[in-house]
Enzyme design. Structure first.
Site, PDB file in Angstrom:
ATOM      1  N   ILE A 237     -26.906  13.592  36.007  1.00 24.58           N
ATOM      2  CA  ILE A 237     -27.570  14.866  35.718  1.00 24.58           C
ATOM      3  C   ILE A 237     -28.826  15.031  36.571  1.00 24.58           C
ATOM      4  O   ILE A 237     -29.705  14.178  36.571  1.00 24.58           O
ATOM      5  CB  ILE A 237     -27.962  14.954  34.225  1.00 24.58           C
ATOM      6  CG1 ILE A 237     -26.723  14.863  33.322  1.00 24.58           C
ATOM      7  CG2 ILE A 237     -28.751  16.238  33.972  1.00 24.58           C
ATOM      8  CD1 ILE A 237     -25.785  16.027  33.422  1.00 24.58           C
ATOM      9  N   GLU A 238     -28.893  16.151  37.293  1.00 20.20           N
ATOM     10  CA  GLU A 238     -30.146  16.549  37.959  1.00 20.20           C
ATOM     11  C   GLU A 238     -30.489  17.917  37.405  1.00 20.20           C
ATOM     12  O   GLU A 238     -29.807  18.896  37.702  1.00 20.20           O
ATOM     13  CB  GLU A 238     -29.958  16.576  39.474  1.00 20.20           C
ATOM     14  CG  GLU A 238     -31.274  16.519  40.247  1.00 20.20           C
ATOM     15  CD  GLU A 238     -31.884  17.876  40.495  1.00 20.20           C
ATOM     16  OE1 GLU A 238     -32.678  18.323  39.618  1.00 20.20           O
ATOM     17  OE2 GLU A 238     -31.588  18.490  41.505  1.00 20.20           O
ATOM     18  N   ALA A 239     -31.548  17.965  36.579  1.00 19.09           N
ATOM     19  CA  ALA A 239     -31.776  19.162  35.758  1.00 19.09           C
ATOM     20  C   ALA A 239     -33.115  19.844  36.007  1.00 19.09           C
ATOM     21  O   ALA A 239     -33.717  20.389  35.098  1.00 19.09           O
ATOM     22  CB  ALA A 239     -31.643  18.792  34.282  1.00 19.09           C
TER      23      ALA A 239
END
Length: 495
Positions: A237-239
Site C-alpha cells: 500500500i502506498e497511500a
C-alpha cells in the site's frame, strides 16, 4: 460518462484541461478480470522459466521500445493526465531508469544464496532464494500514471511475475499503452491491462493473484485491503502523504525556497510525496518567506504554462475547502487564496499562520498549496513535522544539523538539501508508514516485495547429536544441554 454498447459497459477518458473526450474504454467485469488472470498464470510460467538473464534481455528490449516511442507516450500523458510535456518526459525518464535498474539487478538480489547455519546446525548447508508469486495485480494512480505503477510493474516483472495492471479510470489510455508496448516489444502478454472503476479493482483483488500493489488514498486502500483479506492476498500500500520540509537557520534559503515551491506546485501539487507543510527556523523565517513568495508569484497554472490542470475534478473542492478553512481560522494567504481556485486550474497558494489543527495541516490537499510555519528551533520543527498520521517523504535544508534532523523524522524517506531526490534513486526503497501505507517499491526491497522467500537446508553429514529422532537418548539430551550452556549460558564480565 458510462454507456452500454453490445452489452459491454464503457467509460470515457477526458482531457482534464478541456473536458474533451479522448477515448472510450471497457468497464471490465469480474468474469473478464478472472479470464485475464487465468491467462496471466500461463504467461507467468513461461516468464519465470526464462530465468534472470532471459527476463533481463526482454525487459531491456521493452525499455528500448519505450525510449524509441517516448514522444508518443509524452503526448498521450499530456492529453490524458494534463501535465506539461516537459513534466511528462521527466516522469517517463525516471520510470525507464528504474526499469533498467530492476532488470539488471534482479539476479544479484534474488538469486539463491548461502547463509550461515549456526553452531547447532553446522552439519547442514543453508540457502535462501526469492521466488515470484506468479501473478501480481497492480492498481495504479492517475497523478504519475507511468512512474508510480512502473515502480511495481517493472520490479514485479524483473522478479519473475506476470502482471495484471488496473490503471486509474482517469488515465486508462496510458495503462493500455504500456501493455501494448510490452506486447509489441516482447510478443507475449506477460503484462496485461483491465480497465474500469472500483468494481474492476475489487475483482482483481478477488481473482486469486499472488499479491496486489495499490497506490491511492487511505480510504480506498482500506477497501482494497478488505477485499484482499477475503482470499488472504498480501498487499503493498502506498497511500499518500502530508510531507514536511524543514528549513534550519544555516540553510541556503534560495535553494530551500526553490525546493519548497517546486515540491508544493510541481504536477499542480498532485504528488503523494510533495511538499505540503514547511517549518522554518524563526531566525530566517522572514527571509525565507520573502524568497518563497517571490518564486510562487512567478508561477501560473494555465494552458501551456508550467502548471497543468487538476486531473481529478473532485479534488478542486478539497483544495478550496482547505484554503477557506485555514483563512477562517485566522491564517493569511501571502500568495493566492480563494480566488486561485478555478474550474480546472488552481494557482499556487502560500498560507501562513495556519493553526495546527486546520485541514491544510492535517489532511492531504493534493493541490499547489503550501503552509509555512515559524518554529523556535529544530526540536519544534521535528515535533511538528512528525505530528501527522502520515509518514511518506520529508525534506531538510540546513548544514550543521541536517543529517541529525533527518534521522529524527518519522517518514519512509528524507531528502537533504534537495527535494524528492530519493524518488529518483533506483537503489533506494520508496514507501511510508502510518496512513501512508506499508511495503516498498524500488531497490532491493522493491524486488523482494514481489517474491516470497524460500529456505532450504541440506544435511551434509550426520549430526554429532541427533535430536530430531525418537532414537534420541537421555544422554543425548544431557550432552545437548551442556553444549547450549557452554555456547550461550556463560555470564559476561563487564570491565
Amino acid at each position: 460518462m458510462t454507456t452500454v454498447a453490445s452489452e459491454t459497459a464503457t467509460f470515457d477518458s477526458l482531457n482534464p484541461a478541456t473536458g474533451e473526450v479522448l477515448s472510450t474504454h471497457p468497464i471490465h467485469d469480474a468474469a473478464h478480470v478472472n479470464a485475464v488472470v487465468d491467462r496471466a498464470r500461463i504467461e507467468a510460467s513461461w516468464w519465470e522459466s526464462l530465468g534472470f538473464d532471459g527476463r533481463k534481455e526482454r525487459l531491456i528490449r521493452w525499455q528500448k521500445y519505450v525510449v524509441q516511442h517516448m514522444d508518443e507516450l509524452v503526448e498521450l500523458m499530456h492529453l490524458e493526465n494534463g501535465k506539461p510535456a516537459g513534466d511528462a518526459a521527466l516522469e517517463i525518464t525516471l520510470a525507464i531508469d528504474h526499469l533498467h535498474w530492476a532488470a539488471t539487478h534482479a539476479g544479484k538480489v534474488l538469486k539463491r544464496r548461502s547463509v550461515a547455519p549456526g553452531l547447532m546446525m553446522a552439519n547442514n548447508a543453508a540457502t535462501v532464494g526469492y521466488r515470484p508469486f506468479g501473478v501480481v495485480g497492480v492498481i495504479g494512480p492517475w497523478n504519475y500514471p507511468v512512474y508510480t505503477p512502473m515502480g511495481s510493474i517493472g520490479y514485479a516483472l524483473a522478479a519473475g511475475n506476470a502482471v495484471v495492471f488496473k490503471p486509474s479510470e482517469h488515465t486508462p489510455g496510458i495503462g493500455e499503452w504500456l501493455a501494448r508496448s510490452f506486447l509489441e516489444a516482447i510478443g507475449r502478454p506477460v503484462l496485461q491491462v483491465v480497465t474500469g472503476f472500483g468494481e474492476t479493482g475489487g475483482a482483481l483483488c478477488a481473482a486469486g493473484v499472488g499479491k496486489v500493489a495499490f497506490t491511492g488514498s487511505p480510504a480506498t486502500a482500506r477497501r482494497v485491503m478488505a477485499a484482499c483479506a477475503e482470499t488472504l492476498t498480501p498487499v503493498l500500500i502506498e497511500a499518500g502523504g502530508k510531507d514536511a520540509l524543514i528549513v534550519d537557520e544555516d540553510a541556503d534559503l534560495d535553494a530551500a525556497a526553490d525546493a519548497a515551491i517546486w515540491g508544493a506546485a510541481a504536477n499542480a501539487g498532485q504528488t503523494c510525496a510533495g511538499v505540503e507543510r514547511v517549518y522554518v527556523h524563526e531566525r530566517v523565517y522572514d527571509d525565507f518567506l520573502r524568497e518563497l513568495t517571490d518564486k510562487a508569484k512567478d508561477l501560473a497554472a494555465e494552458p501551456g504554462g508550467q502548471l497543468g490542470p487538476i486531473t481529478m475534478p473532485a479534488q478542486i473542492d478539497i483544495i478550496r475547502r482547505h484554503i477557506d478553512d485555514a483563512l477562517a481560522r485566522g491564517a493569511r494567504a501571502v500568495v493566492g487564496g480563494p480566488e486561485s481556485v478555478g474550474e480546472r486550474y488552481v494557482q499556487p497558494t502560500v498560507l501562513v499562520d495556519v493553526p495546527d489543527d486546520a485541514a491544510a495541516i492535517t489532511e492531504e490537499t493534493f493541490g499547489p498549496t503550501v503552509t509555512v510555519t515559524k518554529v523556535r528551533d529544530m526540536d519544534e520543527a521535528v515535533a511538528k513535522a512528525n505530528a501527522t498520521a502520515y509518514g511518506l517523504g520529508s525534506t531538510v535544508f540546513g548544514k550543521a544539523r541536517a543529517v541529525q534532523v533527518a534521522e529524527r523524522l518519522r517518514a519512509g524517506m528524507t531528502a537533504i538539501n534537495g527535494v524528492l531526490t530519493f524518488a529518483g534513486v533506483p537503489s533506494l526503497p520508496f514507501g511510508g508508514i502510518g496512513e501512508s501505507g506499508f511495503g516498498r517499491i524500488h531497490g532491493p526491497d522493491g524486488l523482494k516485495e514481489f517474491t516470497y522467500s524460500h529456505a532450504i537446508t541440506r544435511q551434509r553429514f550426520k549430526p554429532a547429536l541427533a535430536m530430531t529422532t525418537f532414537r534420541r537418548t537421555t544422554k543425548d539430551e544431557e550432552r545437548a544441554g551442556k553444549l547450549v550452556s557452554a555456547l550461550y549460558g556463560r555470564s559476561s564480565k563487564k570491565g
